[in-house]
Design a protein around this motif. Structure first.
Motif, mmCIF file in Angstrom:
data_model
loop_
_atom_site.group_PDB
_atom_site.id
_atom_site.type_symbol
_atom_site.label_atom_id
_atom_site.label_comp_id
_atom_site.label_asym_id
_atom_site.label_seq_id
_atom_site.Cartn_x
_atom_site.Cartn_y
_atom_site.Cartn_z
ATOM 1 N N THR A 281 0.858 -1.192 0.000
ATOM 2 C CA THR A 281 0.000 0.000 0.000
ATOM 3 C C THR A 281 0.893 1.240 0.000
ATOM 4 N N PRO A 282 1.575 1.493 -1.117
ATOM 5 C CA PRO A 282 2.512 2.622 -1.164
ATOM 6 C C PRO A 282 1.789 3.960 -1.095
ATOM 7 N N GLN A 283 2.548 4.993 -0.854
ATOM 8 C CA GLN A 283 1.956 6.324 -0.849
ATOM 9 C C GLN A 283 1.518 6.687 -2.266
ATOM 10 N N SER A 284 0.349 7.290 -2.362
ATOM 11 C CA SER A 284 -0.172 7.702 -3.662
ATOM 12 C C SER A 284 0.766 8.710 -4.318
ATOM 13 N N LYS A 285 0.882 8.640 -5.637
ATOM 14 C CA LYS A 285 1.728 9.564 -6.374
ATOM 15 C C LYS A 285 1.085 10.942 -6.509
ATOM 16 N N THR A 286 -0.207 11.021 -6.238
ATOM 17 C CA THR A 286 -0.923 12.279 -6.429
ATOM 18 C C THR A 286 -1.408 12.917 -5.131
ATOM 19 N N SER A 287 -1.194 12.225 -3.984
ATOM 20 C CA SER A 287 -1.633 12.774 -2.698
ATOM 21 C C SER A 287 -0.797 12.170 -1.581
ATOM 22 N N ASP A 288 -1.090 12.578 -0.349
ATOM 23 C CA ASP A 288 -0.358 12.067 0.808
ATOM 24 C C ASP A 288 -1.004 10.817 1.390
ATOM 25 N N THR A 289 -2.046 10.308 0.762
ATOM 26 C CA THR A 289 -2.740 9.122 1.259
ATOM 27 C C THR A 289 -2.131 7.854 0.657
#
Length: 364
Positions: free
Chosen positions: A263-271
């Motif tokens: 569950t990596p960090q999203s590339k477009t947000s901090d979630t």
């Protein structure tokens, strides 16, 4: 440089690391803050810490030399499950100031190898840093104790511990309730979990979409370094209790399914990016046996279970639970074989009866 003491941080530059808290150290006299690492918060942190030196990502010998050059290591993150960088700093003879929550609690002996400050109390963080920066004798004493504290975590010592743990497990196998289990996602978490479950006597199928990783694991070669893992993989493959595949249909007759998808960090947000987890659950759905248990282990934000519950909605017979991982790099195999805690969540009102399949696996 110029007689300044070096205060260092090493890690990912992301929101959960709370690196911005180090702004409280900006005007500590005769010090220089050095930040090693990269990540989505780099530009924001450079703006928040204009006097700090950002060294970027370092690895290998360059990283070792940089950490050894620190006078003090600081880590403000409150969400570390282990924090390997603290251990590396201590091994380099560098005392630590870290938050008193999560992984640092297991590594830093307060007032001996470093200081642990109350989470959120940045005034205390600053005070502890000034205490060690301003007292050379105390800092050297803490550094000596820090180095000594990690000598029992060398590869030979950990390997010996692992052999002892495995011997204990073999002795206990006779009273184990053995099951057919699938592990979905065979990265760091999943590969270790699958191999250790097989070593307990369970029959395990590991499923991953990466065919090259599957091929490597089937050859009993771990795609990353973890003491004891290659040995467990070889044992599982030799006995036939462990197999890896890209085919979700191989999980069809499993009683318990562990979700270990990244569950990596999203590339477009901090979630967190939950797309891999959701996709894996949908792929598993058609192959769930009646009464099976689906148990998540991945690190996920609050509310994820409800999203997965919606995917599994038409299968009211399937138990959905969560058993969060507590693995530490370098001792992951031992942490799996002899965990210091068993934590799992099951649907409200069902209690121990609902969690029985999970308990049977974890208590094996």
């Amino acid at each position: 440089p110029d007689g300044h003491r070096i205060i260092g941080y090493v890690g990912r530059l992301a929101v959960e690391k709370q690196v911005e808290d180090l702004a409280i150290l900006a005007d500590v006299p005769n010090t220089k803050l050095v930040i090693i690492g990269d990540g989505p918060q780099k530009e924001a942190l450079q703006a928040a810490l204009p006097d700090a030196h950002f060294a970027g990502f370092l690895g290998g010998e360059a990283l070792a030399q940089a950490v050894a050059g620190f006078d003090l290591f600081v880590h403000p993150g409150e969400f570390e499950t282990f924090c390997q960088t603290i251990q590396e700093a201590m091994a380099s003879g560098v005392p630590v100031v870290a938050t008193g929550r999560g992984g640092p609690l297991d590594l830093v002996e307060n007032s001996r190898t470093g200081w642990l400050y109350e989470p959120g109390n940045l005034t205390q963080l600053r005070g502890y840093v000034q205490d060690l920066i301003g007292d050379d004798a105390k800092r050297r004493a803490f550094a000596t104790a820090a180095t000594a504290s990690v000598q029992g975590r060398t590869w030979p010592v950990l390997s010996a511990d692992l052999r002892n743990v495995r011997a204990q497990r073999v002795h206990l196998k006779q009273r184990t309730l053995l099951m057919k289990i699938s592990v979905i996602g065979c990265g760091y978490l999943g590969a270790v979990h699958a191999a250790t479950l097989a070593s307990m006597g369970h029959t395990v199928v590991g499923i991953d979409v990466d065919s090259s990783k599957v091929e490597q694991l089937n050859k009993a070669i771990a795609p990353f370094h973890e003491p004891g893992l290659d040995e467990l993989l070889k044992d599982g493959r030799t006995t036939g209790r462990l197999v890896f595949t890209t085919d979700f249909a191989a999980a069809a007759d499993s009683q318990v399914h562990f979700l270990c998808v990244g569950t990596p960090q999203s590339k477009t947000s901090d979630t967190a990016d939950l797309s891999y987890l959701m996709g894996a659950t949908r792929s598993l759905l058609p192959h769930l046996a009646k009464g099976a248990a689906v148990v998540g282990k991945s690190t996920v934000p609050v509310g994820t279970v409800e999203t997965l519950r919606a995917i599994l909605a038409r299968r009211s017979d399937v138990l959905l639970g969560w058993n969060p991982e507590f693995l530490r790099q370098g001792t992951a195999v031992k942490d799996s074989l002899v965990p210091d805690r068993l934590v799992y969540g099951v649907p409200g009102g069902k209690g121990a009866a609902a969690g029985a399949p999970v308990t049977a696996v974890l208590d094996a």
